[in-house]
Every structure is written in C-alpha cells, then in structure tokens.
Scaffold this active site. Structure first.
Site, PDB file in Angstrom:
ATOM      1  N   GLU A 144       1.045   0.676 -18.462  1.00 33.27           N
ATOM      2  CA  GLU A 144       0.795   0.700 -16.997  1.00 33.27           C
ATOM      3  C   GLU A 144       0.962  -0.921 -16.452  1.00 33.27           C
ATOM      4  OE1 GLU A 144       1.349   2.838 -15.126  1.00 33.27           O
ATOM      5  OE2 GLU A 144       0.838   5.137 -16.226  1.00 33.27           O
ATOM      6  N   CYS A 187       0.379  -3.150  -8.111  1.00 32.28           N
ATOM      7  CA  CYS A 187       1.402  -3.205  -8.507  1.00 32.28           C
ATOM      8  C   CYS A 187       2.525  -2.102  -8.570  1.00 32.28           C
ATOM      9  CB  CYS A 187       0.578  -2.667  -9.828  1.00 32.28           C
ATOM     10  SG  CYS A 187      -0.217  -0.910  -9.542  1.00 32.28           S
TER      11      CYS A 187
HETATM   12  P1  NAD Z   1      -3.044  -9.442 -17.457  1.00 30.99           P
HETATM   13  O1  NAD Z   1      -1.798  -8.970 -18.443  1.00 30.99           O
HETATM   14  O2  NAD Z   1      -3.004 -11.185 -18.058  1.00 30.99           O
HETATM   15  O3  NAD Z   1      -4.766  -8.909 -18.260  1.00 30.99           O
HETATM   16  C1  NAD Z   1      -4.862  -7.825 -18.242  1.00 30.99           C
HETATM   17  C2  NAD Z   1      -6.209  -7.281 -18.758  1.00 30.99           C
HETATM   18  O4  NAD Z   1      -5.471  -7.604 -20.473  1.00 30.99           O
HETATM   19  C3  NAD Z   1      -7.199  -8.093 -19.095  1.00 30.99           C
HETATM   20  O5  NAD Z   1      -8.238  -7.529 -18.947  1.00 30.99           O
HETATM   21  C4  NAD Z   1      -7.335  -8.706 -20.575  1.00 30.99           C
HETATM   22  O6  NAD Z   1      -8.051  -9.279 -20.161  1.00 30.99           O
HETATM   23  C5  NAD Z   1      -6.302  -8.027 -20.955  1.00 30.99           C
HETATM   24  N1  NAD Z   1      -5.579  -9.041 -21.820  1.00 30.99           N
HETATM   25  C6  NAD Z   1      -5.047 -10.305 -21.696  1.00 30.99           C
HETATM   26  N2  NAD Z   1      -4.501 -10.501 -23.356  1.00 30.99           N
HETATM   27  C7  NAD Z   1      -4.584  -9.663 -23.739  1.00 30.99           C
HETATM   28  C8  NAD Z   1      -4.427  -9.069 -25.647  1.00 30.99           C
HETATM   29  N3  NAD Z   1      -3.270 -10.112 -25.922  1.00 30.99           N
HETATM   30  N4  NAD Z   1      -4.811  -8.474 -26.433  1.00 30.99           N
HETATM   31  C9  NAD Z   1      -5.538  -7.530 -25.226  1.00 30.99           C
HETATM   32  N5  NAD Z   1      -5.913  -6.705 -23.809  1.00 30.99           N
HETATM   33  C10 NAD Z   1      -5.659  -8.183 -23.317  1.00 30.99           C
HETATM   34  O7  NAD Z   1      -2.908  -8.730 -15.420  1.00 30.99           O
HETATM   35  P2  NAD Z   1      -3.738  -8.642 -14.694  1.00 30.99           P
HETATM   36  O8  NAD Z   1      -3.419 -10.442 -14.152  1.00 30.99           O
HETATM   37  O9  NAD Z   1      -5.385  -8.710 -15.349  1.00 30.99           O
HETATM   38  O10 NAD Z   1      -2.870  -8.168 -13.494  1.00 30.99           O
HETATM   39  C11 NAD Z   1      -2.162  -8.202 -13.071  1.00 30.99           C
HETATM   40  C12 NAD Z   1      -0.934  -7.532 -13.602  1.00 30.99           C
HETATM   41  O11 NAD Z   1      -1.296  -5.777 -13.816  1.00 30.99           O
HETATM   42  C13 NAD Z   1       0.502  -7.527 -12.441  1.00 30.99           C
HETATM   43  O12 NAD Z   1       1.046  -7.670 -13.015  1.00 30.99           O
HETATM   44  C14 NAD Z   1       0.296  -6.069 -11.692  1.00 30.99           C
HETATM   45  O13 NAD Z   1       1.372  -5.086 -11.985  1.00 30.99           O
HETATM   46  C15 NAD Z   1      -0.426  -5.164 -13.169  1.00 30.99           C
HETATM   47  N6  NAD Z   1      -0.533  -3.697 -12.880  1.00 30.99           N
HETATM   48  C16 NAD Z   1      -0.024  -2.950 -13.332  1.00 30.99           C
HETATM   49  C17 NAD Z   1      -0.380  -1.792 -12.742  1.00 30.99           C
HETATM   50  C18 NAD Z   1       0.095   0.046 -12.822  1.00 30.99           C
HETATM   51  O14 NAD Z   1      -0.801   0.386 -12.814  1.00 30.99           O
HETATM   52  N7  NAD Z   1       1.118  -0.494 -13.559  1.00 30.99           N
HETATM   53  C19 NAD Z   1      -1.708  -1.155 -11.992  1.00 30.99           C
HETATM   54  C20 NAD Z   1      -2.254  -2.656 -11.735  1.00 30.99           C
HETATM   55  C21 NAD Z   1      -2.094  -4.304 -12.549  1.00 30.99           C
END
Ligand code: NAD
Length: 530
Positions: free
Chosen positions: A273, A307
């Site tokens: 997502e 998002c």
């Molecule tokens: P992010 O990608 O920076 O981090 C998300 C999660 O991934 C965190 O828990 C982080 O620690 C983890 N992570 C980071 N690197 C990783 C790796 N290499 N392997 C595994 N896990 C890893 O995102 P964010 O800043 O926390 O959230 C914002 C983003 O989320 C925005 O792009 C938003 O659009 C998206 N989002 C999408 C939805 C949806 O349902 N489509 C919902 C909410 C947020």
C-alpha cells in the site's frame, strides 16, 4: 547492523513479544533530537510539536525479529484452531477494550503523531469499524466454497478452501498509525494468521498501545498472536527476511520497491500500500460549494499527510472561477496548530517539510501562482494551507507525492481532458469526482483503486470496500472480502466421488474408443459457435 547491535544478538534487548503493556514515558521537555532516524540501540519517539520524548524502546535486530516470528508461528496454530467464532469473540473484545481506553489512546495518538484529538478519535473509529467487519465477515468470505466440476469431471466434488497463511509481517507508516496497519492486521488476524507488526519509527508508542489492547482483552491467549517489533528501516528489512508467510507493507513507493526486491529472494508474497497523487475532478454540473468544502478538507486535513488525500484538482472551465473563489473562502481561518482550535496538526516527519517547500518553490519557478499561502506557509513544524494554480503538469507539485497541505488547481476544457490529466501520473491510488449527473461514468474512466463521488474519501470508511492502488501506488487490497483473502492461501481440492466405468482419461488404461467418444462430445459442446 552495527557491532554493538551484533553483540546484542546474544543478549536480546527487544521487548519480549509477550504483549505486556509498556507505558510511554510521560512527556518531558527535552531538546528535539535530530529527526533523521539512525540505526541505534534505542528507538525514541518524540512529540512532533514539543520534541518531548513520548517513549523509548530497544531496537529489534535480525535475531530478535526472527525470535518473534518463531513465537508467532507457535501461537498461530492455536489462533487458527480457535476457528472463526473464537477469533470473532477475541477481536470484538479487542474493540471493546480500545473503546474503553479511547480517551487515553487518542491522547497518545495526538501526542506522538500530532493530529488533533478529534481526528485521532475518527481514526480510531474507522479502525474499530474494520475490526468489527473483519471479525463478523471472515467466515462468510473464507468458508469452503463448492464449485461445479464441469462435464468431464462430473464424478468429482470440487472445493476451494482458504486457510490462513501462518505468520504475516506488517510494516506500518506514521500518518494514520492505527487505521493503516489495522487494515492489514485486523484482516490477517480474522483470517486466522498471527501477526508480527513493525510500526513506524515515528509512532511506536501508538503501535504498542494498539497491540497491548489486544493482549489485555484476551489474557487467555498465548503470547505471539499479535507481536510488536521496534525499529527503523533495518528492522522492517529484517522482518521481510525473517521467514514470514507474507509481508503487508504500507508506506512510500520507494520503500515498497525495496521490500518487493528483498522479498523476491525467498518469493515471499507482498501486499504493498504505497503513495498516491490523488486527483479530484469537478464537472460543470457539480455542487460547487460542496466540492470546495471537500477539496479544502481532503487536501489539508492531517496536514496533507494522507495517502488518499487530494493533491490535484481539475475543474471544468465553466465553473473554474466560481470554484476557486469558494475554495479560497473555505480555507479562510483554516490553520494548523497543536491546541483544540487547530484545524490540523504539524508535519509528523520533520524531513517532509523540505519536500513540501521544494514542491511549492518548483511550482512557482515554473510559472505557477499561489492563490492561498506560499513558501512562507512552511513554518516548522507546521505548514499553512497552500493552493497553487497555473502549475505545469510536468512540475513536481503535480507529478510527485507532496504529502503536505498543498493542492494544485487547473482549469480544463471538459471531462475528457480532466480524465486524461487525472490518469497522467505513475500513481493510481484513489480519486474524487463531483458531478450531479455523471459521477459514475467519470469514475469508471479513472485509473485508480478507489473513487468517491460527491463526498471526500468516503470509500475509505466503508469496510466492505477493498482499498489499494495500481501502478506506483501498490499491489493487492486491504479491507473487505478481498482484504481477508489477501491473508489466505487458496487451496483447490478435487475429490473423486465415484468411478465412471471406461472413462479413465487420466490413466494409461485409457481406451481409444473412449477418446473417440470424447471427441464427439467436444464437437457438440465447443464446435457449434460460428
Ligand atoms: P516509509 O516508506 O518511509 O516507511 C514505512 C515503513 O517502512 C516504516 O515502518 C519504515 O521503518 C519501514 N521501512 C523503511 N525502509 C524499509 C526497508 N528497507 N525494509 C522494510 N521496511 C522499511 O513511509 P512513511 O514515511 O512512514 O509513510 C508515508 C508514506 O506512506 C506515503 O508515501 C504515503 O502515501 C504512504 N501511505 C500509503 C497508504 C496506502 O494505503 N496506500 C496509507 C498510508 C500511507
């Protein structure tokens, strides 16, 4: 992994996956520590407004993550054996516990994420609705399904079964720290899986509170049905490589790509997502004041860190000026802050402030104009509402996810142009259409996972509707029956009920006369269509 952490592998420092409640530290005024998460032994979450420490947890490394997954695998057996009825009871008890603690929980969400208390409560409400829906509908969506065996296999019974996968790893973001991971967690649990959850490094206290409520509501369950692991990206990466049966990730598109690449090594399935760049189309027959109200809220609420928030608006030229005036009007007095008068809260992740500012500056450099706010609206940790017009479609503010309280508005010649532009980014998460007469017809032309007509974001609050994107917005669906099935393994079972003499087609004892007869049947059955 650092040397210190490697040493820690022999002496695990992570919270035991026993779901014991860890009380977040009382807020104390401290110097805001650098926001950039670095791989250290301690994960410290901060109030994004004051910089006060909300809670501290030891960072989980590959060994402790693996231990949590092993414990979850043991717990998964008992959880699965509880059956739909037993799991429903446990999930509904969890809901009641969350309701009983709602004031404390929403105060924590406000403190750690920054969003206003009412918004925190609405987020919790949505999560409760999803837990309830998943609990009550899992049996219907996942019960064994008999299917017709077809003419040549008429002596068989054919059944599709959907057993749970086993252990699901859930990796969450910070923007809706309850609602978004819950879309995977509640559905995975209802389908009979155990879950190991890594909350965002910005919102670990919320993740723990949510999971602790499950354990507190169900003290008879063994530890490991729902476990939290703590850390930054490296802990998430360790979860991907820990042997879980599926990874359900919510976060940015670049991280989603990394996770999919890492999961490919073991063919671990992924649900992704990811980000969005949602478009909002306003037809000339739309209720313009209502459309302006919906844009104001869906673009600015949660400081634009949604998002499925609106980032681009395409308005029929015949109602463009009227719409723009209404939007400017609606945004008067809309202010971020941290008290009860605030319309929305701060930017939760400090690094996002620079991205939002750079998108505004890029739009203005390329000939765009700010009709509400501008670069000065960025006043850390808050950003005031910004409305940009005349922004070229190629600019970053139109093509990339801004994730701030900004929106671009463009006049279009009609619906054809609006649809073409709306579909013109790599993303395809959600969309909104305002039109009195043509909402459904316009919605069907949009390349997106979801569309709301004549109201903002309503699909996200309807539990039975699947949620997810296409293209750079991700793979798979949470919520609804599709969301339950994401966390199951489709098992097709064909049982021969009786033998038809002389009809053994799948055997070396097959006779040529049988095949000759089959050929005649095939001609009659499939050969008559001109
Ligand atoms: P992010 O990608 O920076 O981090 C998300 C999660 O991934 C965190 O828990 C982080 O620690 C983890 N992570 C980071 N690197 C990783 C790796 N290499 N392997 C595994 N896990 C890893 O995102 P964010 O800043 O926390 O959230 C914002 C983003 O989320 C925005 O792009 C938003 O659009 C998206 N989002 C999408 C939805 C949806 O349902 N489509 C919902 C909410 C947020």
């Amino acid at each position: 992994m650092t040397e210190t952490q490697a040493t820690d592998a022999t002496e695990p420092t992570r919270t035991e996956p026993t779901q014991t409640k860890q009380t977040p530290a009382e807020p104390t005024q401290t110097e805001p520590t650098p926001a950039e998460p670095t791989q250290t032994e301690v994960l410290r979450s901060l109030d994004p407004v004051t910089g006060a420490v909300v809670g501290e947890w030891p960072v989980d490394n590959a060994d402790t993550v693996r231990a949590a997954v092993e414990q979850a695998r043991i717990a998964a057996e008992g959880w699965r054996e509880l059956g739909f009825a037993g799991r429903k009871k446990a999930l509904l008890r969890w809901n009641s516990r969350l309701v009983a603690d709602a004031d404390e929980f929403t105060a924590l969400i406000h403190r750690e994420n920054g969003k206003p208390l009412e918004d925190a409560y609405l987020e919790l409400l949505l999560a409760l609705e999803h837990i309830d829906w998943a609990a009550r509908n899992a049996e219907k969506a996942l019960a064994p399904e008999k299917v017709a065996p077809g003419m040549f296999m008429a002596n068989h019974e054919a059944v599709i079964e959907r057993p749970p996968l086993g252990v699901v790893g859930v990796i969450g973001p910070w923007n809706y720290p309850v609602y978004t991971p819950n879309g995977s967690i509640a559905y995975a649990l209802a389908a009979g899986n155990a879950v190991v959850f890594k909350p965002s490094e910005y919102t670990p206290a919320i993740g723990h509170y949510y999971a602790d409520a499950f354990a507190a509501a169900n003290p008879e369950l063994p530890p490991g049905v729902l476990t939290v692991v703590n850390g930054y990206g490296a802990t998430g990466a360790a979860l991907v490589e820990s042997g879980v049966d599926k990874i359900a990730f919510t976060g940015s598109t670049p991280t989603g790509k990394k996770i999919m690449a890492a999961a490919a090594a073991t063919l671990t399935p992924v649900l992704l997502e990811c980000g969005g760049k949602d478009a909002f189309i306003i037809a000339d027959d739309a209720d313009i004041p209502a459309a302006a109200d919906a844009v104001a809220w869906s673009a600015m609420a949660n400081s634009g860190q949604t998002c499925v928030g609106t980032e681009r608006v395409y308005v029929d030229e015949r109602v463009y000026q009227q719409f723009l005036a209404e939007l400017q009007n609606k945004l008067q007095g809309i202010e971020p802050g941290s008290d009860e008068r605030a319309s929305y809260g701060p930017m939760t992740m400090p690094a996002q402030l620079d991205i939002v500012r750079s998108h505004i500056e890029d739009a203005l450099a390329q000939g765009g104009r700010a009709v509400v706010g501008g670069p000065d609206s960025v006043r850390a940790p808050f950003i005031g509402p910004v409305v940009l017009v005349d922004t070229p479609e190629s600019s970053r503010a139109v093509q990339e996810e801004t994730f701030g309280p900004t929106v671009t508005v463009r006049s279009v010649a009609g619906i054809d142009e609006a649809v073409e532009l709306a579909n013109g980014t790599e993303f395809g998460l959600a969309s909104t259409v305002f039109s009195r007469q043509h909402g459904m017809a316009i919605a069907r032309r949009l390349r997106a996972g979801a569309t709301s007509i004549n109201a903002p974001l309503s699909f996200a609050a309807i539990s039975a509707l699947p949620f997810g994107g296409v293209g750079a917005s991700g793979i798979g669906r949470i919520h609804g029956a599709d969301g339950l099935r994401e966390f199951t393994r489709t098992h097709s079972i064909a049982r021969q009920r009786f033998v038809i003499p002389g009809m053994a087609l799948l055997s070396f004892s097959r006779k040529s006369s049988t095949v000759a007869m089959i050929k005649q049947i095939v001609r009659l059955r499939h050969g008559r269509h001109a």
